[in-house]
Structures are given as C-alpha cells and as structure tokens.
Design a protein around this motif. Structure first.
Motif, short mmCIF file in Angstrom:
data_model
loop_
_atom_site.label_atom_id
_atom_site.label_comp_id
_atom_site.label_asym_id
_atom_site.label_seq_id
_atom_site.Cartn_x
_atom_site.Cartn_y
_atom_site.Cartn_z
N LEU A 72 38.54 35.40 51.19
CA LEU A 72 36.91 35.25 51.00
C LEU A 72 36.49 34.58 49.65
O LEU A 72 35.72 33.80 49.61
N PHE A 73 37.17 35.28 48.50
CA PHE A 73 36.45 34.98 47.31
C PHE A 73 37.44 34.36 46.25
O PHE A 73 37.18 33.90 45.13
N GLY A 74 38.73 34.16 46.77
CA GLY A 74 39.80 33.65 45.89
C GLY A 74 40.20 34.90 44.97
O GLY A 74 39.95 36.04 44.90
N LYS A 75 41.02 34.46 43.74
CA LYS A 75 41.38 35.41 42.68
C LYS A 75 40.14 36.17 41.98
O LYS A 75 39.46 35.64 41.60
N THR A 76 40.36 37.62 41.71
CA THR A 76 39.62 38.27 41.12
C THR A 76 39.31 37.85 39.66
O THR A 76 40.46 37.60 38.96
N LYS A 77 38.23 38.04 39.19
CA LYS A 77 37.95 37.54 37.66
C LYS A 77 38.74 38.56 36.97
O LYS A 77 38.89 39.66 37.06
N TYR A 78 39.36 37.89 35.90
CA TYR A 78 40.47 38.70 34.94
C TYR A 78 41.61 38.99 35.20
O TYR A 78 42.44 39.45 34.52
N HIS A 79 42.13 38.72 36.52
CA HIS A 79 43.33 39.02 37.17
C HIS A 79 43.98 37.77 37.17
O HIS A 79 43.46 36.58 37.56
#
Length: 142
Positions: A72-79
């Motif tokens: 839904l959102f793509g990769k999590t920020k900072y990961h």
C-alpha cells in the motif's frame, strides 16, 4: 564505552556496528536485536555477526515490523527493507534454527494494528498477516 553502577552491579553500554561487534567468538548465551535488522543494508551480515558472538546452542531473539502494508505504502521511511513473515523466516532459517515466532501488537487504534488486542501471541498461518511486529527466537546450531 559507558559504565553505569546500579545497586552494586555495573552495566556497560557500547556504541558500534552490528556488522562488526567488538566481542570474541562464542561469547554470549543470548543476543537480542529489536527492530534493527530492517535498518541494516547487509541483513545477512548482521545475522552472521550475531551468530559469530553466540555460543553454540545460544539464542538470537530478533524482532522486526511486519511489512503487510508495503504493497500500500511502499518501504517504510528509514528502513532499508521491510519483511513479511515469509521473508524474515527465510532469511533467518538460512543461518539458524527458528524455535518460535510471535506476533506483537500494540492494541492501538491505528489501521496498522488490524484491531488486534495488545499483547504477544504465537504466530500461526492464520494470524501472521495481522502482526504489527514479529519476534523470532532462533538458535545457533553450529
């Protein structure tokens, strides 16, 4: 290194790289890594380095967020990466024996919690997609 004295004992904190731990081989009975592996470029290197410092039969307890939402959102920020159940278990089982896997949920009202109660329950095929985070208990076998 920082040292803190607590009720007669000493706790030491070290700052360093999980890819180059400042410990001898086969030093620890248990190593924990909570929500770290998804931030490391070389995830296989992290697993290998932690197993290097574990004694044979030692436990590696690792947690990581469930990436059920990456579609839904793509990769999590900072990961560097996000793991679904099959990805994290595939990675860890290459290097060690997975003894247990648990779902960890906050009980929060966010949609990321899927209306799950707060707590930790054993992961099953039926509930693995509902976990906010996974906690895996692994064992060094050689």
């Amino acid at each position: 290194m920082c040292k803190f004295h607590i009720r007669g004992g000493v706790i030491s904190y070290l700052k360093g790289s999980v890819l180059d731990l400042p410990f001898e081989d086969n030093t620890f009975d248990v190593v924990t890594s909570f929500e770290t592996i998804e931030h490391v470029e070389d995830d296989k290197g992290q697993v290998k380095e932690i197993l290097r410092v574990l004694k044979n039969g030692g436990l590696y307890i690792v947690s990581t967020p469930n990436a059920w939402s990456k579609h839904l959102f793509g990769k999590t920020k900072y990961h560097v990466r996000d793991y679904i159940y099959e990805e994290i278990t595939s990675l860890l089982s290459e290097y060690c024996k997975i003894l247990e896997c648990y779902n960890q949920n906050s009980g929060s009202i966010t949609p990321f919690n899927h209306r799950q109660k707060r707590g930790i329950v054993k992961t099953t095929n039926e509930n693995k997609e509902l976990a906010e985070c996974f906690i895996l208990v692994c064992q060094k076998t050689s």
